[in-house]
Design an enzyme around this catalytic site. Structure first.
Site, PDB file in Angstrom:
ATOM      1  CD  GLU A  32      -2.625  -1.468   0.446  1.00 32.99           C
ATOM      2  OE1 GLU A  32      -3.305  -0.117  -0.155  1.00 32.99           O
ATOM      3  OE2 GLU A  32      -3.241  -2.411   0.006  1.00 32.99           O
TER       4      GLU A  32
ATOM      5  CB  CYS B 134      -1.977   7.020   2.155  1.00 32.19           C
ATOM      6  SG  CYS B 134      -3.272   6.057   3.001  1.00 32.19           S
TER       7      CYS B 134
HETATM    8  P1  NAP Z   1       8.426   4.902   4.872  1.00 32.03           P
HETATM    9  O1  NAP Z   1       9.479   5.756   4.899  1.00 32.03           O
HETATM   10  O2  NAP Z   1       8.292   4.278   3.573  1.00 32.03           O
HETATM   11  O3  NAP Z   1       8.199   3.871   5.808  1.00 32.03           O
HETATM   12  C1  NAP Z   1       7.209   2.926   6.186  1.00 32.03           C
HETATM   13  C2  NAP Z   1       7.669   1.557   6.955  1.00 32.03           C
HETATM   14  O4  NAP Z   1       8.716   1.121   6.293  1.00 32.03           O
HETATM   15  C3  NAP Z   1       8.174   1.962   8.348  1.00 32.03           C
HETATM   16  O5  NAP Z   1       7.694   1.192   9.154  1.00 32.03           O
HETATM   17  C4  NAP Z   1       9.803   1.856   8.106  1.00 32.03           C
HETATM   18  O6  NAP Z   1      10.530   1.846   9.428  1.00 32.03           O
HETATM   19  C5  NAP Z   1       9.662   0.544   7.270  1.00 32.03           C
HETATM   20  N1  NAP Z   1      10.911   0.485   6.733  1.00 32.03           N
HETATM   21  C6  NAP Z   1      11.854   1.361   6.135  1.00 32.03           C
HETATM   22  N2  NAP Z   1      13.046   0.669   5.663  1.00 32.03           N
HETATM   23  C7  NAP Z   1      12.896  -0.682   5.757  1.00 32.03           C
HETATM   24  C8  NAP Z   1      13.426  -1.568   5.491  1.00 32.03           C
HETATM   25  N3  NAP Z   1      14.829  -1.813   5.165  1.00 32.03           N
HETATM   26  N4  NAP Z   1      13.034  -2.979   6.109  1.00 32.03           N
HETATM   27  C9  NAP Z   1      11.701  -3.201   6.724  1.00 32.03           C
HETATM   28  N5  NAP Z   1      11.100  -1.912   7.004  1.00 32.03           N
HETATM   29  C10 NAP Z   1      11.591  -0.700   6.771  1.00 32.03           C
HETATM   30  O7  NAP Z   1       6.925   5.724   4.805  1.00 32.03           O
HETATM   31  P2  NAP Z   1       6.431   6.735   5.896  1.00 32.03           P
HETATM   32  O8  NAP Z   1       7.395   7.745   5.680  1.00 32.03           O
HETATM   33  O9  NAP Z   1       6.485   5.926   7.296  1.00 32.03           O
HETATM   34  O10 NAP Z   1       5.124   6.854   5.495  1.00 32.03           O
HETATM   35  C11 NAP Z   1       4.584   8.006   4.648  1.00 32.03           C
HETATM   36  C12 NAP Z   1       4.168   7.323   3.307  1.00 32.03           C
HETATM   37  O11 NAP Z   1       3.185   6.370   3.776  1.00 32.03           O
HETATM   38  C13 NAP Z   1       3.367   8.456   2.624  1.00 32.03           C
HETATM   39  O12 NAP Z   1       3.939   8.434   1.381  1.00 32.03           O
HETATM   40  C14 NAP Z   1       2.150   7.611   2.416  1.00 32.03           C
HETATM   41  O13 NAP Z   1       1.104   8.138   1.358  1.00 32.03           O
HETATM   42  C15 NAP Z   1       2.323   6.329   2.543  1.00 32.03           C
HETATM   43  N6  NAP Z   1       1.058   5.838   3.216  1.00 32.03           N
HETATM   44  C16 NAP Z   1       0.385   4.792   2.348  1.00 32.03           C
HETATM   45  C17 NAP Z   1      -0.725   4.335   2.794  1.00 32.03           C
HETATM   46  C18 NAP Z   1      -1.677   3.322   2.075  1.00 32.03           C
HETATM   47  O14 NAP Z   1      -2.227   2.560   2.761  1.00 32.03           O
HETATM   48  N7  NAP Z   1      -1.447   3.188   1.122  1.00 32.03           N
HETATM   49  C19 NAP Z   1      -1.181   4.389   4.334  1.00 32.03           C
HETATM   50  C20 NAP Z   1      -0.240   5.528   4.946  1.00 32.03           C
HETATM   51  C21 NAP Z   1       0.606   5.893   4.440  1.00 32.03           C
HETATM   52  P3  NAP Z   1      11.315   3.102  10.113  1.00 32.03           P
HETATM   53  O15 NAP Z   1      10.155   4.027  10.213  1.00 32.03           O
HETATM   54  O16 NAP Z   1      11.655   2.245  11.250  1.00 32.03           O
HETATM   55  O17 NAP Z   1      12.219   3.405   9.004  1.00 32.03           O
END
Ligand code: NAP
Length: 517
Positions: free
Chosen positions: A255, A294
């Protein structure tokens, strides 16, 4: 305070310094999270073997009772969670409710669905196919629970709902969860899981939590496991292309972010109820959760003749929005979750400014220099047909761009330039416009909301995800699907074509719930 992880039914602490969780109003550190040195492989095996066996041994209805018990534990602590959401996520009361009550509500909804599934542990699809000349060799499709673990990696904007919407579906399917909240806002997830663990309402291994980095999870998955990721497209792509993930053969659903749109039909002229409903929804998009949803509206397609009036109506409402500390009752819009997110949002706004002008923004006042505050802003694209960035850049904050259009075909062509989105809304009373938009744009979207006078204010909103409906979107949005009532269980169960004699299938049917997913 250092957040621990809940692995193998025990709270354990990483050995590293960890990363800071801050109060986005002041920038002050409130906790650290770290998963260095934790035996994630053993934790995944424990969840798979101990938690999975326990959940698979009980019926759908009994799993529903577990969901209900968790919802009750969380409901009893709700007020404490609101305070945490304010402190770590900068949430106003409304923002916190969407996340916290949304999470608890989703658990309750799946508990309710479980009742309809009764004592069964499997499902058998309706209808048998005769495969040979004689009716002695037939086939029917059986759904069984996969003996794996559901790894759930979540984004920072929904530390409650994001976690529980995934746990609810996996648990009803009979699969244990390992939740990995985003570090920046993990305090709420941590406190909630702590309360559930303390209440001892779940079998051992049914729910685990990793606070801090989640890289080791990707190395630990096997063929019956799954990874449900929510977050940015970049991280999602990294996970789905990760060597160990590909080699494992586990299921992956993504997602990701998307540049969602709303369209005002040509009949949505100034002075009509649908025009006012669209203004209201856009103001919500620029204020609720400081735009950190999102599914939020990022692009607004307005008939060129109504664009000035629409811009003025939204701008005048923005002028009255109170942006500030969510602890203050008068505050309507809080900060982004930290200074880094603010910097990223401002950089993206600067990029959009090359294609757009500012129509209106909320006054920031005293908080302008503080950690996470970004002014709710309405932009207007100067050349919608020629613009590129406006269809690509998701500002994860209280910012949306108006794009005047000449005719509906042009609006629909431009809407699809986002290359796949989570949600689209349309404000129109015109049945021809409604049909054309649904048929033309449904393939590009996971969800389409149509608001006319009859629907009026009785809708749940462009951005709100309801557990009855599938959540996810094609293309850039990741191609995943979550929730959707029982449809969500497909991800955690295996459909198998069972071929054999009628007596075998009668026996399978006697212990299965008839009807597929
Ligand atoms: P992100 O930076 O991509 O991180 C998402 C998750 O991935 C976090 O829990 C992060 O952990 C984890 N992660 C990062 N690198 C990883 C790795 N190498 N291995 C395992 N896990 C890893 O996104 P975000 O900044 O938290 O969220 C914002 C984005 O999410 C926005 O672009 C938004 O549009 C999107 N979003 C989408 C939805 C949907 O349902 N489509 C819902 C909500 C948000 P850490 O935090 O520990 O780095």
């Amino acid at each position: 305070m250092k957040l621990q992880s809940y692995l193998q039914n025990t709270w354990v602490e990483g050995t590293g310094e960890g990363r800071a969780l801050v109060n986005p109003v002041t920038g002050a550190e409130i906790a650290r999270a770290d998963a260095t040195g934790l035996d994630v492989k053993a934790a995944v095996a424990f969840a798979r073997e101990t938690g999975g066996a326990a959940l698979r041994s009980i019926s759908f209805a009994e799993r529903g009772a577990l969901l209900k018990a968790m919802a009750e534990v969380l409901g009893a602590n709700r007020d404490r969670y609101v305070e945490i959401a304010q402190r770590n996520s900068g949430n106003t009361g409304v923002d916190a409710s969407i996340d916290i009550d949304g999470g608890i509500g989703t658990l309750k909804y799946y508990a309710f669905l479980a009742k309809s599934l009764g004592d069964a542990k499997t499902m058998l699809e309706d209808g048998r196919d005769q495969l040979g000349r004689e009716p002695v060799f037939v086939a029917q499709h059986l759904w069984t629970t996969r003996p794996g673990v559901a790894v759930q990696i979540n984004a920072f904007n929904f530390p409650s709902w994001g976690m529980w919407e995934k746990v609810a579906v996996a648990m009803l399917a009979g699969v244990p969860s390992i939740a990995k909240p985003a570090t920046a806002t993990a305090l709420l997830s941590y406190e909630m899981v702590r309360d559930v663990a303390q209440a001892k309402v779940l079998p051992e291994g049914a729910l685990s939590l990793i606070c801090g980095g989640g890289e080791a999870l990707l190395e630990a998955v096997g063929p019956m496991d799954s990874i449900a990721f929510t977050g940015s497209a970049a991280t999602g792509q990294m996970i789905s292309r990760h060597d160990a993930v590909i080699a494992s053969g586990c299921r992956v659903t993504i997602e990701a972010d998307s540049v969602n749109a709303t369209i005002l039909g040509e009949d949505a002229a100034p002075g009509t109820p649908v025009f006012d409903l669209a203004v209201r929804e856009v103001v919500k998009a620029l204020s609720v959760k400081a735009g950190q949803l999102c599914t939020n509206i990022r692009r607004i397609f307005v008939p060129a003749a109504h664009a000035d009036a629409f811009g003025e109506a939204v701008a005048s409402k923005l002028g009255t929005l109170v942006v500030g500390d969510p602890a203050d009752e008068a505050t309507r819009v809080g900060p982004l979750i930290n200074a880094a997110q603010k910097t990223e949002a401002l950089e993206k706004i600067a990029k959009l400014a090359t294609e757009c002008s500012v129509v209106g923004e909320a006054p920031l006042g005293d908080v302008a220099a503080q950690s996470g505050f970004v002014a709710p802003t309405l932009l207007r694209c100067t050349d919608p047909a020629g613009a590129k960035l406006v269809h690509e850049i998701e500002v994860f904050g209280p910012v949306a761009t108006m794009l005047p259009y000449n005719d509906l075909d042009q609006a629909m062509a431009l809407a699809s330039k986002a290359e796949g989105s989570l949600a689209l809304s349309l404000f129109s009373n015109d049945p021809a416009v409604q049909d054309a938009v649904i048929l033309g744009l449904a393939p590009w979207h996971g969800r389409v909301l149509v608001v006319d006078e009859e629907v009026g204010k009785n809708h749940t909103g462009h951005a709100i995800v309801m557990p009855q409906c599938t959540h996810g979107g094609p293309g850039r949005a990741g191609g995943g699907e979550e929730l959707g009532g029982l449809r969500g269980l497909r991800f955690h169960m295996q459909r198998t074509a069972v071929q054999g004699g009628p007596a075998l299938l009668e026996r399978l049917q006697s212990s299965a719930r008839l009807g597929g997913l």
